[in-house]
Design a protein around this motif. Structure first.
Motif, PDB file in Angstrom:
ATOM      1  N   UNK A  95       0.957  -1.343   0.056  1.00 61.53           N
ATOM      2  CA  UNK A  95       0.058   0.073  -0.014  1.00 61.53           C
ATOM      3  C   UNK A  95       0.877   1.226   0.055  1.00 61.53           C
ATOM      4  N   UNK A  96       2.211   1.111   0.232  1.00 61.72           N
ATOM      5  CA  UNK A  96       3.077   2.408   0.189  1.00 61.72           C
ATOM      6  C   UNK A  96       3.544   2.561  -1.032  1.00 61.72           C
ATOM      7  N   UNK A  97       3.346   1.759  -1.978  1.00 60.07           N
ATOM      8  CA  UNK A  97       4.044   1.922  -3.118  1.00 60.07           C
ATOM      9  C   UNK A  97       3.145   2.769  -4.194  1.00 60.07           C
ATOM     10  N   UNK A  98       3.441   2.794  -5.341  1.00 62.68           N
ATOM     11  CA  UNK A  98       4.524   1.868  -6.267  1.00 62.68           C
ATOM     12  C   UNK A  98       5.663   2.242  -5.973  1.00 62.68           C
ATOM     13  N   UNK A  99       6.576   1.370  -5.820  1.00 59.90           N
ATOM     14  CA  UNK A  99       8.152   1.387  -5.448  1.00 59.90           C
ATOM     15  C   UNK A  99       8.907   1.262  -6.686  1.00 59.90           C
ATOM     16  N   UNK A 156      -0.980 -12.645  -6.086  1.00 58.30           N
ATOM     17  CA  UNK A 156      -2.035 -12.084  -6.489  1.00 58.30           C
ATOM     18  C   UNK A 156      -1.905 -11.975  -7.920  1.00 58.30           C
ATOM     19  N   UNK A 157      -0.796 -11.361  -8.433  1.00 61.88           N
ATOM     20  CA  UNK A 157      -0.795 -11.386  -9.860  1.00 61.88           C
ATOM     21  C   UNK A 157      -0.635 -12.612 -10.775  1.00 61.88           C
ATOM     22  N   UNK A 158      -0.220 -13.488 -10.151  1.00 66.07           N
ATOM     23  CA  UNK A 158      -0.163 -14.677 -10.872  1.00 66.07           C
ATOM     24  C   UNK A 158      -1.554 -15.432 -11.013  1.00 66.07           C
ATOM     25  N   UNK A 159      -2.419 -15.325 -10.018  1.00 63.33           N
ATOM     26  CA  UNK A 159      -3.709 -15.866 -10.019  1.00 63.33           C
ATOM     27  C   UNK A 159      -4.481 -14.974 -11.109  1.00 63.33           C
ATOM     28  N   UNK A 196       4.888  -5.816 -11.818  1.00 65.10           N
ATOM     29  CA  UNK A 196       5.859  -6.051 -10.641  1.00 65.10           C
ATOM     30  C   UNK A 196       5.047  -6.244  -9.617  1.00 65.10           C
ATOM     31  N   UNK A 197       5.319  -7.609  -9.046  1.00 62.98           N
ATOM     32  CA  UNK A 197       4.575  -8.159  -7.888  1.00 62.98           C
ATOM     33  C   UNK A 197       4.676  -7.214  -6.769  1.00 62.98           C
ATOM     34  N   UNK A 198       5.732  -6.716  -6.322  1.00 62.07           N
ATOM     35  CA  UNK A 198       5.934  -5.984  -5.393  1.00 62.07           C
ATOM     36  C   UNK A 198       4.793  -4.513  -5.391  1.00 62.07           C
ATOM     37  N   UNK A 199       4.359  -4.357  -6.399  1.00 63.70           N
ATOM     38  CA  UNK A 199       3.473  -3.311  -6.453  1.00 63.70           C
ATOM     39  C   UNK A 199       2.072  -3.557  -6.462  1.00 63.70           C
ATOM     40  N   UNK A 200       1.954  -4.796  -6.435  1.00 69.72           N
ATOM     41  CA  UNK A 200       0.442  -5.268  -6.506  1.00 69.72           C
ATOM     42  C   UNK A 200       0.033  -5.297  -5.032  1.00 69.72           C
ATOM     43  N   UNK A 225      -3.403  -2.092 -12.582  1.00 68.67           N
ATOM     44  CA  UNK A 225      -3.071  -0.931 -13.039  1.00 68.67           C
ATOM     45  C   UNK A 225      -1.927  -0.407 -12.312  1.00 68.67           C
ATOM     46  N   UNK A 226      -1.744  -0.369 -11.055  1.00 68.03           N
ATOM     47  CA  UNK A 226      -0.727   0.141 -10.354  1.00 68.03           C
ATOM     48  C   UNK A 226       0.532  -0.746 -10.574  1.00 68.03           C
ATOM     49  N   UNK A 227       0.132  -2.039 -10.592  1.00 68.47           N
ATOM     50  CA  UNK A 227       1.467  -2.862 -10.678  1.00 68.47           C
ATOM     51  C   UNK A 227       2.161  -3.087 -12.184  1.00 68.47           C
ATOM     52  N   UNK A 228       1.398  -2.433 -13.091  1.00 65.38           N
ATOM     53  CA  UNK A 228       1.689  -2.567 -14.414  1.00 65.38           C
ATOM     54  C   UNK A 228       2.971  -1.539 -14.633  1.00 65.38           C
ATOM     55  N   UNK A 229       4.073  -2.204 -15.279  1.00 61.49           N
ATOM     56  CA  UNK A 229       5.267  -1.360 -15.463  1.00 61.49           C
ATOM     57  C   UNK A 229       5.066  -0.619 -16.811  1.00 61.49           C
ATOM     58  N   UNK A 230       5.623   0.379 -16.769  1.00 59.46           N
ATOM     59  CA  UNK A 230       5.557   1.392 -18.238  1.00 59.46           C
ATOM     60  C   UNK A 230       6.191   0.780 -19.246  1.00 59.46           C
ATOM     61  N   UNK A 231       5.725   0.596 -20.315  1.00 60.79           N
ATOM     62  CA  UNK A 231       6.115  -0.071 -21.507  1.00 60.79           C
ATOM     63  C   UNK A 231       7.214   1.071 -22.169  1.00 60.79           C
ATOM     64  N   UNK A 232       8.539   0.593 -22.617  1.00 58.55           N
ATOM     65  CA  UNK A 232       9.569   1.142 -23.261  1.00 58.55           C
ATOM     66  C   UNK A 232       9.574   0.774 -24.688  1.00 58.55           C
TER      67      UNK A 232
END
Length: 291
Positions: A224-228, A244-247, A263-267, A278-285
């Protein structure tokens, strides 16, 4: 997590006997999935995991000793899974060798230089971490395409780790896997089969990290303190950051999500599924910058 029911879904998890693979397997089987776990070296450990999961109130669990660096073994895993469950719905390409394996001693030497690493160990790492996911995906993709449904989930690493010099080819192999993931996602677009990337977001407390006390070394962490920022964490992450993201990625809730990186840490499991994703999704390069 009842809305992420996976009852009857047939799933392969490579490297499923311990670490990230086992953490994901426990959650997936509890959600009703039928699992095929693979491992390359530790037969006793793999069987112990199978027995533990088979005793849970969920789907079925099988296991095979198989090296993803062997194309014939990858084909055999796919054939055995289809024979047991009738199809393959999801593949987690999780098996990996540690970057420390390329050094003659233990751990990561502070001043390790690429010309001093063990050549055979270097080759084995690249074969497992980069070529292995290709061979497993190659083995399952035709059946998925024919059925019009499939999920390929490639387990990666934080972007700073891709340039971690003491890790030898570990980071570059994962960078190559991410590039491959994007290519596969494009080629499978519209087929009903998706390819996505999932990573912890920092070093996790698994056997890939040298040292004693595996499974007891995770530091406190609050999503909850993220995203990191990827890779920046004072301590090791628990393998459960992947659950959770795997499920979600294995379920119908992720329909249409293709070529993305999570990113699992941000889920945050306390958020609604779509918001957490949406929060855990990393920006596309879009344009690669290696140097």
């Amino acid at each position: 997590m009842s809305d992420a029911s996976l009852k009857g879904r047939a799933i392969i998890i490579t490297g499923g006997g311990r670490g990230l693979g086992r953490a994901m397997a426990e959650a997936l089987i509890d959600a009703g999935a039928d699992l095929m776990l693979t491992g390359a070296r530790e037969a006793d450990e793999l069987e112990a995991t199978r027995l533990a999961l088979a005793g849970r109130d969920g789907g079925r669990c099988l296991a095979m000793l198989a090296d993803v660096g062997d194309a014939a073994a990858c084909d055999a895993v796919a054939a055995a899974t289809e024979a047991a469950f009738g199809r393959i719905d999801v593949l987690f390409n999780n098996a990996a060798r540690s970057g420390s394996s390329v050094h003659p001693g233990e751990g990561y030497p502070d001043h390790a230089r690429f010309w001093e690493v063990d050549v055979d160990a270097y080759r084995d790492l690249v074969l497992t971490n980069f070529v292995g996911p290709f061979m497993m995906t190659r083995a399952v993709a035709p059946g998925m395409v024919a059925r019009g449904f499939g999920r390929i989930i490639n387990i990666s690493t934080s972007r700073p780790t891709m340039l971690f010099a003491p890790g030898g080819p570990y980071g570059p192999a994962k960078a190559g896997l991410e590039a491959s993931s994007r290519i596969w996602a494009r080629q499978l677009e519209g087929s009903g089969v998706t390819v996505n990337v999932l990573l912890p977001g920092g070093a996790a407390d698994t056997a890939l990290i040298p040292g004693p006390g595996v499974g007891t070394r995770a530091a406190p962490w609050n999503p909850a303190e993220g995203p990191f920022v990827e890779g920046l964490h004072t301590g090791l992450l628990p393998p459960e950051v992947m659950v959770a993201p795997a499920l979600w990625l294995a379920s119908d809730l992720s329909d249409g999500v293709n070529g993305q990186r999570f990113v699992g840490r941000n889920w945050d499991p306390a958020r609604p599924w779509a918001e957490a994703a949406a929060v855990a999704r990393a920006a596309t390069i879009d344009v690669p910058h290696i140097i």
